[in-house]
Scaffold this motif. Structure first.
Motif, PDB file in Angstrom:
ATOM      1  N   ASN A 197       0.828  -1.203   0.000  1.00 11.27           N
ATOM      2  CA  ASN A 197       0.000   0.000   0.000  1.00 11.27           C
ATOM      3  C   ASN A 197       0.860   1.249   0.000  1.00 11.27           C
ATOM      4  OD1 ASN A 197      -2.647  -0.639  -0.253  1.00 11.27           O
ATOM      5  ND2 ASN A 197      -3.140  -0.588   1.906  1.00 11.27           N
ATOM      6  N   SER A 198       2.111   1.090  -0.343  1.00 11.74           N
ATOM      7  CA  SER A 198       3.013   2.227  -0.396  1.00 11.74           C
ATOM      8  C   SER A 198       3.638   2.272  -1.780  1.00 11.74           C
ATOM      9  CB  SER A 198       4.114   2.078   0.666  1.00 11.74           C
ATOM     10  OG  SER A 198       4.904   0.943   0.380  1.00 11.74           O
ATOM     11  N   ASN A 199       4.450   3.286  -2.016  1.00 12.13           N
ATOM     12  CA  ASN A 199       5.138   3.379  -3.300  1.00 12.13           C
ATOM     13  C   ASN A 199       6.321   2.414  -3.273  1.00 12.13           C
ATOM     14  OD1 ASN A 199       5.963   4.146  -5.813  1.00 12.13           O
ATOM     15  ND2 ASN A 199       6.818   6.104  -5.173  1.00 12.13           N
ATOM     16  N   TYR A 258      -8.523   2.282  -2.965  1.00 21.25           N
ATOM     17  CA  TYR A 258      -7.446   1.361  -3.344  1.00 21.25           C
ATOM     18  C   TYR A 258      -6.807   0.745  -2.106  1.00 21.25           C
ATOM     19  CZ  TYR A 258      -3.728  -0.757  -6.039  1.00 21.25           C
ATOM     20  OH  TYR A 258      -2.894  -1.678  -6.615  1.00 21.25           O
ATOM     21  N   SER A 259      -6.675   1.543  -1.061  1.00 21.71           N
ATOM     22  CA  SER A 259      -6.130   1.017   0.192  1.00 21.71           C
ATOM     23  C   SER A 259      -7.020  -0.087   0.747  1.00 21.71           C
ATOM     24  CB  SER A 259      -5.987   2.157   1.203  1.00 21.71           C
ATOM     25  OG  SER A 259      -5.491   1.676   2.431  1.00 21.71           O
ATOM     26  N   ARG A 260      -8.333   0.122   0.730  1.00 24.45           N
ATOM     27  CA  ARG A 260      -9.278  -0.894   1.183  1.00 24.45           C
ATOM     28  C   ARG A 260      -9.223  -2.130   0.279  1.00 24.45           C
ATOM     29  NH1 ARG A 260     -14.421   0.893   0.271  1.00 24.45           N
ATOM     30  NH2 ARG A 260     -15.174  -0.960   1.344  1.00 24.45           N
ATOM     31  N   PHE A 261      -9.107  -1.890  -1.010  1.00 22.71           N
ATOM     32  CA  PHE A 261      -9.014  -2.984  -1.980  1.00 22.71           C
ATOM     33  C   PHE A 261      -7.797  -3.861  -1.689  1.00 22.71           C
ATOM     34  CE2 PHE A 261      -6.629  -4.022  -5.927  1.00 22.71           C
ATOM     35  CZ  PHE A 261      -7.413  -5.066  -6.388  1.00 22.71           C
ATOM     36  N   THR A 262      -6.648  -3.243  -1.487  1.00 24.42           N
ATOM     37  CA  THR A 262      -5.431  -3.995  -1.185  1.00 24.42           C
ATOM     38  C   THR A 262      -5.601  -4.838   0.077  1.00 24.42           C
ATOM     39  OG1 THR A 262      -4.068  -2.284  -2.205  1.00 24.42           O
ATOM     40  CG2 THR A 262      -2.952  -3.818  -0.742  1.00 24.42           C
ATOM     41  N   SER A 263      -6.188  -4.257   1.102  1.00 26.34           N
ATOM     42  CA  SER A 263      -6.397  -4.991   2.354  1.00 26.34           C
ATOM     43  C   SER A 263      -7.286  -6.205   2.135  1.00 26.34           C
ATOM     44  CB  SER A 263      -7.020  -4.071   3.409  1.00 26.34           C
ATOM     45  OG  SER A 263      -6.131  -3.029   3.753  1.00 26.34           O
ATOM     46  N   ARG A 264      -8.315  -6.058   1.331  1.00 28.86           N
ATOM     47  CA  ARG A 264      -9.207  -7.190   1.049  1.00 28.86           C
ATOM     48  C   ARG A 264      -8.483  -8.286   0.275  1.00 28.86           C
ATOM     49  NH1 ARG A 264     -15.338  -5.237  -0.500  1.00 28.86           N
ATOM     50  NH2 ARG A 264     -15.648  -3.762   1.208  1.00 28.86           N
ATOM     51  N   VAL A 265      -7.670  -7.885  -0.687  1.00 26.93           N
ATOM     52  CA  VAL A 265      -6.922  -8.886  -1.466  1.00 26.93           C
ATOM     53  C   VAL A 265      -5.996  -9.669  -0.549  1.00 26.93           C
ATOM     54  CG1 VAL A 265      -5.217  -9.248  -3.289  1.00 26.93           C
ATOM     55  CG2 VAL A 265      -7.062  -7.590  -3.625  1.00 26.93           C
TER      56      VAL A 265
END
Length: 274
Positions: free
Chosen positions: A89-91, A252-259
């Protein structure tokens, strides 16, 4: 990933005399499995000594399988999740993430642990997944690789803010779909439009990659607050800027966490020897 390469070297030295049995050669599946998991969930500082210990062990194959399972033990899942979130979730600076995503999709689709042995469902399926660009074409799904998004019946392009363009290279941005779906349906549209067009096309069943299906399923109820565009005038461009710079980044942050949660759950349940 320099540290896991020690394990690959250990594996090579064990078979380089040319006398290894076919079953021994299959041990590479475990190395590959571990290497991908380390890329996603591993922490170089805390895992380095453990990897060195495995590489020195005469029973290194069971130790690799044990290390794979260790990522998903109850006490480690929370830590693994936090490491992955901080990393992805970072660069996060890393080369060729689309290929690393395909490695992740490979173990998601085809790898299991059975009676303390890493197995694949079908070597032919793995080969086809890695080589068939018509059936498993790479798609920049969430953020387009072009750095822009097409609106207004495919006529006008909106240039994404520079800070959003970098998301196109993030590991969870990629899925693998038939080239015809990529070219004829997804094109350069936003992810919400891609989802709507895919649903209307009745071609979802053509997508064979289970990892891609998982990503698509997560996206179904996300990125839903995108601005409605009529002619991409100055006012709408400002609204789009606000969406991409604020709302999208939060989504996108929430999406990454779900993945990551889905991945942890999936790999925790690949053990058929429980």
């Amino acid at each position: 990933m320099v540290v896991p390469k020690i394990l690959i070297l250990k594996y090579y030295l064990s078979i380089c005399d040319g006398k290894a049995k076919k079953a021994t050669c299959k041990n590479l599946y475990a190395i590959y499995f571990y290497n991908v998991l380390f890329m996603l969930f591993g922490d170089k500082k805390s895992d380095a000594e453990n990897i060195k210990r495995i590489s020195r062990s005469t029973e290194y194959y069971p130790e690799v399988v044990k290390a794979i399972k260790n990522f998903f033990e109850d006490g480690n899942i929370s830590e693994s999740r936090q490491i992955a979130i901080a990393k992805w979730n970072s660069n996060y600076e890393n080369e060729a993430l689309q290929y690393k995503c395909k490695s992740l999709a490979t173990i998601y689709n085809y790898f299991t642990i059975n009676n303390n042995s890493v197995e694949i469902s079908s070597s032919d399926d793995v080969y086809n997944f890695l080589s068939d660009e018509d059936v498993y074409n790479i798609e920049h799904f969430i953020v387009n690789g072009s750095g822009s998004t097409t609106y207004v019946d495919g006529k006008d392009n909106y240039e994404l803010p520079d800070s959003v363009k970098k998301y196109s290279a993030y590991i969870f941005n990629f899925i693998f779909v038939p080239k015809s779906i990529n070219n004829d349906i997804f094109k350069n549209y936003s992810v919400r439009t891609k989802m709507e067009l895919l649903s209307k096309s009745n071609r979802t069943s053509e997508i064979k990659c289970e990892y891609s299906k998982m990503i698509i399923d997560i996206v179904k109820d996300m990125f839903a607050d995108e601005v409605t565009i009529t002619d991409l005038n100055d006012s709408e461009q400002k609204e789009l800027d606000k969406y991409w710079l604020v709302t999208f980044k939060n989504e996108y942050s929430r999406f990454t966490s779900r993945v990551i949660d889905k991945l942890l759950d999936h790999f925790s349940n690949t053990h058929t020897d429980k």
